[in-house]
Design a protein around this motif. Structure first.
Motif, PDB file in Angstrom:
ATOM      1  N   THR A  23       0.822  -1.211   0.000  1.00 48.54           N
ATOM      2  CA  THR A  23       0.000   0.000   0.000  1.00 48.54           C
ATOM      3  C   THR A  23       0.853   1.257   0.000  1.00 48.54           C
ATOM      4  N   ASP A  26       1.771   2.604  -3.378  1.00 48.08           N
ATOM      5  CA  ASP A  26       0.655   2.863  -4.290  1.00 48.08           C
ATOM      6  C   ASP A  26       1.053   3.930  -5.307  1.00 48.08           C
ATOM      7  N   THR A 434      -0.467  -6.316  -8.478  1.00 45.23           N
ATOM      8  CA  THR A 434      -0.729  -5.217  -7.549  1.00 45.23           C
ATOM      9  C   THR A 434      -0.714  -3.849  -8.206  1.00 45.23           C
ATOM     10  N   THR A 436       1.991  -2.202  -8.811  1.00 43.24           N
ATOM     11  CA  THR A 436       3.188  -1.476  -8.382  1.00 43.24           C
ATOM     12  C   THR A 436       4.366  -2.440  -8.382  1.00 43.24           C
TER      13      THR A 436
END
Length: 450
Positions: A23, A26, A434, A436
């Motif tokens: 996260t 991101d 994801t 990323t």
């Protein structure tokens, strides 16, 4: 913190900590934070170019910020097939990773054509993320795409580090190693970079298409010779590198070259940022946290076994003697970030994270450690090697589950078949793509026996 008698709870914690690291990288939010009006300046037009595993999320954020009337035509975003999404005013192109394909070549040519057209009073905004090297192959000279693929495959199988691979890529490409900046001159260039390289060397991320290159053709040749595979390199590649070493082909642009006068860069995300986010997440869950390494590298299976050995010897940070830890009854989170390598000797499936996790579980079994523990190693991009898994998560019962499933973990490790072993024990980490990529993250949770 109270004891955690159930390994399942620790597995949940490990996954939660890993997700916190992802996260923090991101790419959409990172571009939103850093693409400020001052960076866009008063340029008459902005050419939007994105490539890498996070290209779509980065391009999405950028096109929401850049006024439509200032965009120089549709933007271009090149990403791996799993991460392709539709974006208004952006042509999204899927390509292969880690081995390049024809779609990537076509995309690279499209990018080259676009930046060549950029004018002196215009901005080429380049959004760079991990995987960019493989996704925009543009072979130099007489080198064919198939020869470039064979060369990349040879390097990956030899256990070459990412820096060694990028050194070679820069000298076989028209875009890498500052090549894109050279094509864009005299236009202004600014790159927003999401780093998947330890230490955040901008010249290494996606092989530095907008960054000066200190390496040489001689360095690229030396990579193959050190790995003992020079004679296996395709003849056109060898000839190109040898001609470059002799000065018959121009070197990559070096620091101080005039083409970089109007070129700037901003680092917007990195492995270090994700590791720090994991440290905070582990603290929030009540663990005593320690940074094991922010530059974890080396042979994946060796790193996994070494981590166990250091635990046994009481040489991990602030843990002291093994007995001391057990008396403290303190739950500990040892966290790391990095990028290891795998030297292929077998014919199995897996990636460096799966191999490290399997090697860790085998080493724990061999040392006969007690107490609850969980070890997770995963790629932030959600894909570990040529598999659908992000990595592996193992615990004290992993080897038992493998044996019960009828597989031999040691034999599978020797065959580089960590995927089969971890699938049999239900220990694969599957996140899906994801969007990323800031290299790999490792989490070791230890709950000493009461």
């Amino acid at each position: 913190m109270s004891p955690l008698p159930d390994p399942a709870l620790m597995r949940q914690d490990a996954v939660s900590i890993f997700q916190a690291g992802i996260t923090a990288a991101d790419p959409y939010q990172a571009v939103k934070r850093y693409l400020v009006p001052e960076l866009l300046g008063n340029y008459s037009k902005v050419h939007l170019i994105a490539f890498g595993k996070a290209a779509c999320a980065m391009a999405q954020a950028a096109q929401e910020i850049i006024p439509a009337d200032r965009l120089a035509g549709k933007g271009i975003a090149v990403t791996n097939y799993e991460n392709v999404t539709c974006i208004d005013n952006v042509e999204v192109i899927g390509a292969a990773h880690p081995l390049p394909d024809a779609a990537g070549l076509n995309a690279a040519q499209l990018i080259a054509d676009r930046v060549r057209d950029a004018k002196a009073n215009e901005l080429v905004l380049v959004l760079v993320s991990g995987g960019g090297s493989a996704l925009i192959p543009y072979p130099a000279g007489q080198i064919t795409l198939q020869e470039k693929i064979a060369t990349t495959d040879l390097l990956l199988a030899s256990g070459a580090t990412i820096n060694q691979i990028n050194c070679v890529r820069k000298h076989l490409s028209q875009l890498k190693g500052g090549g894109l900046a050279r094509l864009a001159a005299p236009a202004h260039v600014h790159a927003l970079i999401l780093s998947d390289v330890l230490g955040d060397d901008l010249s290494a991320i996606a092989s530095g298409p907008t960054v000066a290159d200190n390496s040489t053709y001689a360095d690229a040749i030396e990579v193959f010779k050190v790995k003992g595979v020079w004679e296996q390199v395709p003849i056109n590649v060898r000839q190109h590198l040898e001609q470059g070493k002799l000065g018959a082909i121009a070197e990559t642009p070096k620091p101080g070259d005039y083409i970089f006068k109007n070129t700037g860069h901003t680092l917007i995300g990195s492995n270090a940022i994700s590791v720090n986010a994991m440290l905070q997440a582990a603290k929030n869950l009540g663990y005593e946290t320690e940074l094991y390494s922010d530059h974890l590298c080396g042979e994946a299976r060796t790193v996994g076994a070494t981590l166990v050995a250091r635990y046994v010897e009481g040489r991990l940070p602030k843990i002291g003697a093994l007995g001391e830890v057990f008396l403290q009854n303190q739950a500990i989170a040892l966290l790391a970030g990095g990028e290891t390598t795998v030297s292929l000797k077998g014919k199995g499936r897996g990636g460096r994270n799966q191999e490290m996790a399997l090697a860790f579980a085998i080493a724990v079994e061999q040392h006969g450690l007690t107490g609850n523990w969980v070890f997770l190693s995963g790629g932030t991009d959600g894909r570990d090697g040529p598999t659908d898994a992000a990595g592996g998560i193992v615990d004290r019962n992993t080897i038992k589950r493998m044996v019960q499933a009828g597989v031999n973990p040691i034999e599978l490790l020797e065959n580089n078949d960590s995927y089969t072993a971890l699938k049999a024990s239900g220990d694969l980490v599957n996140t899906g793509a994801t969007g990323t990529n800031v290299a790999d993250l490792q989490i070791l949770l230890i709950q000493p026996a009461p």
